[in-house]
Design a protein around this motif. Structure first.
Motif: not given
Length: 251
Positions: A88-101, A132-145
């Motif tokens: 968790p400390d490596a992704v402090p920006w991770w959503p607090t609820r499940c998200v599909v993207a 590291d590149l994966i984590l960078h890309e994950l930060r820009g994911l667009t949620p899908t409803p």
């Protein structure tokens, strides 16, 4: 790593553990949680992820981001997953609820590459740069409803879970109210308070999510008929309104 149990490697001093797993059709992962955050990506098949407050449908080439410590269960329909288990400390920006993207072609190939790493991969070398590149890309994911809320209280929760498993166009608000031993007005009011939507609107969205699970193995016309829509065009219009893309985007 492939078909490795997380418990065997969770102790390793590595922020991100990539693990790929193959699941048979209809496989159920019962309620559980992880100390780490999880990216659950489906390279093939369709997943349904349920938590205490919602249900997420994850078609192939999409992923669900699951927060650390979130209790969840997953139904796998002939799925191959490429997961990341992340401190968790490596992704402090991770959503607090499940998200599909949606997952981009670049990120898909990075995940494919990472899931071939050994358990003791070199986090300071090329393998670490891929992570590291994966984590960078994950930060820009667009949620899908691709989700629907779940009530916390009974009998609403059981009614919704049964409907998700077997949606039926013939079920009405009156049917649910009788099952719950409530007046129709009381049932509607309490259901709205639990989910933020009416029972009829909730069932309509749940049917569309069921259609999403059918699309990999059935045509749009077949799915429309099975869900009780008057025509494929009516199903396509409702699906597009709900999820922002036509059914062919997920077939």
């Amino acid at each position: 790593m492939h078909n490795v149990n997380l418990s065997e490697v969770d102790h390793l001093p590595i922020d991100v553990l990539p693990i790929g797993t193959d699941y048979a059709p209809g496989h159920l992962l019962p309620r559980h949680s992880h100390r780490r955050a999880q990216l659950l990506y489906g390279a093939r098949g369709v997943m349904q992820v349920d938590t205490d407050d919602g249900s997420w449908t994850v078609p192939a080439h999409r992923a669900v981001l699951i927060p650390a410590g979130t209790t969840h269960e997953v139904v796998m329909d002939a799925v191959t997953t490429w997961s990341l288990y992340i401190e968790p400390d490596a992704v402090p920006w991770w959503p607090t609820r499940c998200v599909v993207a949606e997952i981009s072609p670049l990120l898909r190939e990075l995940l494919r590459t990472a899931n071939a790493f050994a358990a003791d991969y070199d986090a300071a070398g090329r393998d670490g740069a891929v992570i590291d590149l994966i984590l960078h890309e994950l930060r820009g994911l667009t949620p899908t409803p691709l989700s629907v809320s779940l009530p916390h209280d009974e009998p609403f929760r059981s009614l919704c879970r049964r409907y998700l498993a077997e949606p039926d166009l013939a079920v009405s608000n009156a049917d649910w109210a009788r099952t719950a031993a409530m007046s129709l007005r009381t049932f509607d009011r309490r259901f709205l308070a639990q989910t933020g939507t009416s029972p009829a609107a909730w069932r309509s969205r749940a049917r569309l999510l069921a259609g999403l699970r059918m699309l990999p193995s059935a045509s749009v016309t077949e799915v429309a008929v099975r869900l009780g829509y008057s025509s494929p065009a009516a199903f396509t219009a409702a699906f597009t309104r709900a999820f922002g893309s036509p059914p062919t985007h997920y077939a």
